[in-house]
Design a protein around this motif. Structure first.
Motif, mmCIF file in Angstrom:
data_model
loop_
_atom_site.group_PDB
_atom_site.id
_atom_site.type_symbol
_atom_site.label_atom_id
_atom_site.label_comp_id
_atom_site.label_asym_id
_atom_site.label_seq_id
_atom_site.Cartn_x
_atom_site.Cartn_y
_atom_site.Cartn_z
ATOM 1 N N ARG A 41 0.822 -1.198 0.000
ATOM 2 C CA ARG A 41 0.000 0.000 0.000
ATOM 3 C C ARG A 41 0.866 1.262 0.000
ATOM 4 N NH1 ARG A 41 -2.634 -0.031 5.157
ATOM 5 N NH2 ARG A 41 -0.901 1.302 5.836
ATOM 6 N N PHE A 56 -3.954 6.531 -0.391
ATOM 7 C CA PHE A 56 -3.913 5.102 -0.091
ATOM 8 C C PHE A 56 -3.372 4.804 1.301
ATOM 9 C CE2 PHE A 56 -4.284 4.983 -4.685
ATOM 10 C CZ PHE A 56 -5.167 3.942 -4.861
ATOM 11 N N ARG A 57 -2.884 5.822 1.987
ATOM 12 C CA ARG A 57 -2.371 5.597 3.336
ATOM 13 C C ARG A 57 -3.356 6.030 4.412
ATOM 14 N NH1 ARG A 57 3.491 8.193 3.504
ATOM 15 N NH2 ARG A 57 3.534 7.171 5.535
ATOM 16 N N VAL A 89 -9.144 -0.733 3.307
ATOM 17 C CA VAL A 89 -9.126 0.247 2.228
ATOM 18 C C VAL A 89 -10.546 0.389 1.700
ATOM 19 C CG1 VAL A 89 -8.148 0.825 -0.018
ATOM 20 C CG2 VAL A 89 -6.799 -0.462 1.650
ATOM 21 N N ARG A 116 -10.003 0.375 -3.324
ATOM 22 C CA ARG A 116 -9.585 -0.997 -3.584
ATOM 23 C C ARG A 116 -9.764 -1.339 -5.052
ATOM 24 N NH1 ARG A 116 -12.986 -4.628 -0.135
ATOM 25 N NH2 ARG A 116 -12.291 -3.129 1.428
ATOM 26 N N VAL A 126 -7.049 0.299 -7.035
ATOM 27 C CA VAL A 126 -5.791 -0.437 -6.947
ATOM 28 C C VAL A 126 -5.807 -1.657 -7.865
ATOM 29 C CG1 VAL A 126 -4.315 -1.797 -5.430
ATOM 30 C CG2 VAL A 126 -5.269 0.347 -4.614
#
Length: 633
Positions: free
Chosen positions: A86, A358-359, A374, A379, A382
């Protein structure tokens, strides 16, 4: 032992919070790398910033693993790998997508991009470079825009293997066994480096290899076992920590300033010493209450450090596609400023739009958590990004021919132009501009130069300034002086012209020839009694010249021969170093002369291939030969 005394190998705290001083360490490391790649002449060792990153990564990752083990009596490998993915993958995928868009505007780069994409995606790019025998330090033409991903590959390989090894060590023998594993592993890595290093050879195998670069990561791991900054320490120990940090900072500064990539010191233990200095700085910066840590915690350094990953990712493609006087009509500080601004803008966009998004997940514990939650939309993004990059890799493997990257190297063009049966002069409808000199600044400036007092390549004792005369203006027929000429791929592009223009000239030039290989060749010819009274040397197109290069050539040629050293035009960072080294070396020998190819070719883009280095048979090769005719006469 008092409560304020730091305990080595003591029980690890169960968390490892944010340490602002470590952001400052990241900032110093990435600035060093940016200045090195930007061609700043007083930062020849800036590439060592990568070693600082390795040590810091080893320290942080091992600290997190130790904290999790202390809290949960185990390590969730799945959670660890998901957190790393991630943190690193979205920004890397965004970079690959951006580079793909860029290469669409440079069709010659498309095949190489797809050829390298699978190894970049699988984080084995460093071994791709090793197996394809590519050099990090010396290359012609446009470097690969993915070249810098080798270091991320080394780190990802460490992230894959080290948690397993750490878990086994902690369960079987505790922290002491993990410490022993780290130290022994670092020493083994050092031993491999010492065994593989060959003086005079290109050290890229050592530079790229996971086995040879693991020492920095493992020393960082050892530091995490020995030291955790959350434990209170006395004022006396804090003073000592400050002094250690200041010494380490000074040593790294000297290394960035003085060490160059080809020096034997670096591969005979120097890189290991840089890792130790980096570890000492990391240890000092991790404690928030000493002077060094506070200095490294300033807002500008924290901003740079928090974006160091994005800056590292984006700065290299920016520089690859903005080569001085080839891609853009700029050089020197103006170009560097443009490159840094572009890199900063792209890094900020990556940090805000990709990394931060994303963090932002819920955590039960700082830095160490369970499988992250997430949001569904992210998600899916990603997954979509992953499929897109895998699809690009598949295209590369199935559709694009596996061409050799050397085919795009301009040295191949130079060799093609050196064939005896080549056609009459090629057209130059859209020639790439060659680096030029301003009328009031005769010093080469393709790379940034800080020392205005450096010797000017055109002002060495006895340096001629030949005009661009046609080849027909040859040395007098009654001049019986014979000439032995030695060079690399640039001279190889003018072999017929030189031998036709100079009576008795014998040219020995080859693609990729290093300065050490050239000296060995001249020495062998001298020992065999097969060296003419006049010797022409052209070296430095493929990388920096080692210290004492001119002196070595003069030693093997002897005091009775006349030796002409031709300087270089290379729109790459080592151009200034080569030309200064030649100018200062020639000034120390009465029978040595500097021939100014840099000045002669100034403003003549039509003489060069698109890389701005290699010469076109007509008129470039003719003018190179004419310059030598004037110098030999």
């Amino acid at each position: 032992m008092s409560d304020t005394t730091p305990r080595l190998l003591a029980r690890q705290p169960t968390s490892f919070g944010h340490r602002p001083g470590l952001d400052g360490v990241r900032a110093l490391a990435v600035v060093a790398v940016l200045l090195y790649h930007g061609g700043v002449s007083w930062m020849p060792g800036g590439f060592l910033g990568v070693e600082v990153f390795f040590v810091l990564s080893g320290y942080l990752i091992t600290s997190l693993l130790l904290a999790e083990f202390a809290r949960d009596a185990g390590i969730s490998l799945r959670s660890f790998w998901i957190r790393r993915a991630r943190r690193l993958l979205p920004a890397a995928w965004a970079l690959l997508a951006g580079v793909f868009v860029l290469v669409l505007f440079h069709p010659a780069e498309i095949a190489r991009f797809f050829r390298e994409l699978p190894s970049a995606l699988s984080y084995v790019y460093n071994w791709f470079l090793v197996l394809s025998e590519q050099s990090y330090f010396a290359s012609m033409g446009r470097p690969s825009p993915l070249r810098h991903l080798w270091s991320l590959a080394v780190e990802e390989q460490f992230y894959l293997v080290w948690p397993i090894m750490a878990l086994v060590a902690l369960r079987s023998g505790g922290r002491r066994r993990l410490l022993a594993l780290s130290v022994v592993g670092a020493l083994v890595s050092l031993f491999i480096t010492l065994v593989l290093y060959v003086p005079g050879a290109d050290p890229s195998r050592i530079y790229f290899g996971t086995d040879t670069r693991a020492a920095g990561l493992l020393l960082g791991a050892a530091g995490a076992v020995l030291w955790h900054p959350s434990r209170p320490i006395s004022g006396l120990h804090r003073v000592a920590l400050t002094r250690v940090g200041m010494v380490a900072l000074g040593l790294l500064g000297v290394a960035f300033w003085q060490v160059d990539e080809f020096g034997s010191f670096l591969y005979r233990g120097g890189l290991f010493l840089v890792s130790i200095a980096s570890l000492l700085l990391v240890v000092a910066a991790a404690d928030p209450d000493n002077v060094v840590a506070r200095a490294l915690s300033t807002r500008p350094l924290q901003w740079l450090g928090s974006r160091s990953y994005a800056l590292y990712l984006w700065h290299w493609p920016v520089m690859v596609f903005t080569r001085p006087q080839v891609d853009v009509a700029l050089d020197g500080w103006r170009l560097l400023a443009l490159q840094l601004v572009l890199s900063g803008v792209l890094a900020e966009a990556s940090h805000r739009l990709v990394e931060t998004r994303f963090r932002r997940v819920h955590r039960r514990h700082p830095q160490v958590d369970a499988t992250p939650r997430v949001p569904v939309g992210r998600r899916r993004a990603v997954v979509a990004g992953g499929f897109a990059t895998v699809a690009l890799a598949a295209i590369g493997l199935l559709v694009v021919p596996m061409v050799d990257p050397v085919a795009e190297d301009a040295s191949a063009l130079a060799m093609a132009s050196a064939q005896d049966d080549r056609a009459p002069g090629p057209t130059t409808d859209d020639p790439a501009p060659a680096p030029s000199l301003s009328p009031d600044d005769p010093t080469p400036r393709s790379a940034t130069t800080a020392d205005d007092a450096s010797p000017d390549p055109t002002e060495a004792a006895g340096a001629p300034s030949p005009s661009a005369a046609p080849v027909e203006e040859r040395a007098e027929d009654d001049a019986e002086e014979q000439v032995s000429a030695f060079g690399d791929s640039v001279m190889a592009g003018a072999v017929p012209e030189i031998e036709d223009a100079i009576d008795g000239a014998v040219v020995d030039a080859d693609v990729g020839r290093t300065s050490d290989q050239l000296v060995d060749l001249v020495a062998a010819r001298a020992d065999a009694g097969d060296l003419a009274p006049t010797v022409v040397i052209h070296s430095g197109s493929n990388g920096p010249l080692p210290k004492g290069f001119v002196d070595r050539v003069m030693d093997v040629t002897g005091p009775d021969r006349r030796v002409l050293f031709v300087n270089v035009r290379v729109p790459l960072r080592w151009q200034d170093q080569v030309n200064r080294a030649l100018a200062s070396g020639v000034a120390n020998h009465d029978n040595a002369t500097l021939v100014d190819w840099y000045g002669t070719s100034s403003g003549h883009a039509e003489w060069f291939t698109p890389d701005g280095v290699h010469i076109i048979d007509r008129p470039g090769a003719d003018q190179f030969a004419a310059m030598l005719v004037a110098a030999v006469a």
